[in-house]
Motif scaffolding. Structure first.
Motif: not given
Lengths: 109, 116
Positions: B103-106, B94, B31, B96-98
């Motif tokens: 989901e944790t974003q980087y 991240s 994602s 996946a879409t969660g």
């Protein structure tokens, strides 16, 4: 949409001091992240914290989802802690983050 | 492991021109999301892509578009640039879409766009 507000907007500390940054959100959130944005613009992950308390070195965070707030604690601050601190909330499905207004922190010698 | 990478790091364009920004996610992340950060404000969500499909869109005009490639890298395109498009453009990846849980974003280092 959800509103995310942070306080204080600006903070000046002497090196070695402790501080607490607050993040309030207007609606229920699925999750919450804290970031530190350095002077070059890089957003650095600090915590992913939907609820409870986490600690990482001199930093710790607490989220009370039922009361719609999160706190970031910085202890024994250093000049390298300077920058902007953002909280950001996930709402609904997917991975859209709504960022707060930020806290500009300056740590002086 | 390499983090999120973005190119170019800086860009200067004139009004009316077109720009393409690129992002490569962390290996294994499917994602990619794009954010615009205007000076003095927090980042604002533009798009999210997952498995090459748009999964979310923020409140931005149709001049903004994006796509995701089979290797999960992504491009953000902005047409007919305006002075107000000057900003730091951030890409986040991240796993996946969660679903209902984020989901944790980087985040990558960003691309600084200046429109003259």
């Amino acid at each position: 949409g959800i509103q995310v507000e942070q306080s204080p907007p600006d903070l000046i500390l002497q090196e070695g001091a402790n501080s607490t940054l607050r993040c309030n959100f207007s609606d229920s959130v699925n999750n919450l992240q804290w970031f530190h944005q350095n002077p070059w613009g890089q957003l650095i992950n600090l915590f992913y914290i939907p609820s409870g308390t986490k600690q990482n070195g001199r930093l710790s965070a607490t989220t009370v989802a039922t009361e719609r707030y999160s706190l970031l604690y910085i202890s024994s601050s250093q000049t390298t802690d300077s920058g902007v601190y953002f909280c950001a909330a996930f709402t609904g499905g997917g991975n859209k983050l709504t960022f707060g207004t930020g806290t500009q922190l300056k740590v002086e010698l | 492991d390499a983090g999120v990478t973005q190119s170019p790091t800086h860009l200067i364009k004139t009004r009316g021109q077109h720009v393409t920004l690129r992002c490569s996610p962390i290996s294994g992340h499917k994602s990619v999301s794009w954010y615009q950060q205007v000076l003095g404000q927090g980042p604002q969500f533009i798009f999210q892509y997952y498995e090459k499909e748009e999964r979310g869109r923020g409140n931005f005009p149709d001049r903004f578009s994006a796509r995701q490639f089979p290797n999960y890298s992504s491009e953000l395109n902005v047409n007919a640039l305006l002075l107000g498009d000057s900003a730091l453009y951030l890409c986040a990846s991240s796993l996946a879409t969660g679903g209902a849980v984020g989901e944790t974003q980087y985040f990558g280092p960003g691309t600084r766009l200046l429109v003259l």
